[in-house]
Design an enzyme around this catalytic site. Structure first.
Site, PDB file in Angstrom:
ATOM      1  N   LYS A 114       0.816  -1.227   0.000  1.00 44.27           N
ATOM      2  CA  LYS A 114       0.000   0.000   0.000  1.00 44.27           C
ATOM      3  C   LYS A 114       0.849   1.277   0.000  1.00 44.27           C
ATOM      4  CE  LYS A 114      -4.049  -2.175   2.002  1.00 44.27           C
ATOM      5  NZ  LYS A 114      -5.103  -2.140   3.024  1.00 44.27           N
TER       6      LYS A 114
ATOM      7  N   ASP B 250     -10.156   2.190   2.268  1.00 42.38           N
ATOM      8  CA  ASP B 250     -10.230   1.388   3.501  1.00 42.38           C
ATOM      9  C   ASP B 250     -11.064   2.068   4.587  1.00 42.38           C
ATOM     10  OD1 ASP B 250      -8.757  -0.830   2.667  1.00 42.38           O
ATOM     11  OD2 ASP B 250      -6.849   0.102   3.200  1.00 42.38           O
TER      12      ASP B 250
END
Ligand code: ATR
Length: 265
Positions: A66, A102
């Site tokens: 990420k 997220d």
């Protein structure tokens, strides 16, 4: 031509994302494929470049890439910039756009699926790594009364509290010992089957204990349940962050309820 999407990770074999996106595509009649790609630990950027060259339109990014995805993005959404990490890439003619869904996924699961109001509530966030940072801004947007970040290494919690402001308090696990309405485990402890040294006093009769990990009961959820809290794992967050990515790519919002139910079954 069928549009191609993928999730990049390492490991990736057990990812549920291909299943989730296939269900979304079927449900909304989108002509697309979604595959899992194992990128070499030192070859994430090359792996993505090859996928783009082969006609890839977008990708999700999971552990441990990420931060690498954040670096290869040529443009960032404001929420990805604040998160310091990217889980969703869109490949457009003018370059790579990085976003992070997220936090939105967590909020959607807490508020829509689990019917929790976060405004005015006392929230305890466990952990101060990438997973915690990724959800901080969306949590703050809900305007909780209190937001405490508790972490094994206090200095990391303090850094996040300073970075995000808004009266966030930093604490060690041991120092958090009053009841919270929602306790979110964003540490990597569950992955290792470990329980952070939590005080049972953080749980009250109406506390929701939420573990971002999914797929099995964790020592954190067991501990919370034993002390009277309601519990939830991160499966709903997984599906909701996927839905948010799907929406970014396809401009269609899939229905997540049926997909969560079928994954649980
Ligand atoms: P991630 O991207 O999953 O958040 P990370 O950035 O490495 O990964 O952060 C891991 C988080 O889990 C950190 O908050 C870490 O605590 P430290 O900052 O003290 O390292 C926490 N963590 C990992 N293993 C843990 C354990 N066994 N008990 C408690 N906290 C743990």
């Amino acid at each position: 031509m069928t549009d191609r999407y993928a999730v990049f990770g390492h490991p990736i074999a057990h990812s549920k994302s291909p299943l989730i996106h296939a269900a979304f595509a079927h449900q909304t009649g989108q002509d697309m494929t979604y595959e899992a790609i194992l990128a070499p630990l030192d070859g994430f950027a090359d792996s993505v470049a090859a996928f783009v060259a082969a006609g890839g339109r977008g990708a999700n990014v999971t552990v441990p890439f990420k931060e690498a995805a954040f670096k290869i993005a040529q443009r960032l959404s404001p929420r990805a910039a604040r998160a310091g990490a990217v889980n969703t890439l869109s490949f457009a003619a003018d370059g790579i756009l990085g976003d992070n869904t997220d936090g939105a996924g967590l909020i959607a699961d807490l508020t829509r699926n689990l019917k929790r109001t976060l405004a005015g509530q006392r929230i305890l966030l466990l952990g101060a790594g990438g997973a915690a940072r990724g959800v901080l801004e969306p949590l703050l947007e809900q305007q909780p009364a209190t937001l405490v970040i508790a972490n094994r290494t206090l200095s990391r919690a303090e850094e996040l509290a300073t970075l995000f402001g808004h009266g966030i308090r930093a604490a060690t696990f041991e120092a958090a010992d009053t009841p919270f309405d929602v306790v979110i485990n964003a540490t990597a402890a569950s992955l290792a089957g470990e329980l952070p040294p939590l005080s049972p006093r953080i749980f009250g009769a109406d506390t929701l204990a939420y573990d971002m990990m999914y797929g099995r009961d964790t020592p954190f959820l067991d501990f919370a349940r034993a002390h009277g809290a309601a519990t939830a794992d991160g499966l709903g967050m997984l599906v909701e962050q996927a839905a948010e990515a799907f929406y970014l790519w396809r401009c269609v919002r899939p229905d997540t309820t049926a997909v969560i139910a079928s994954l649980r079954a």
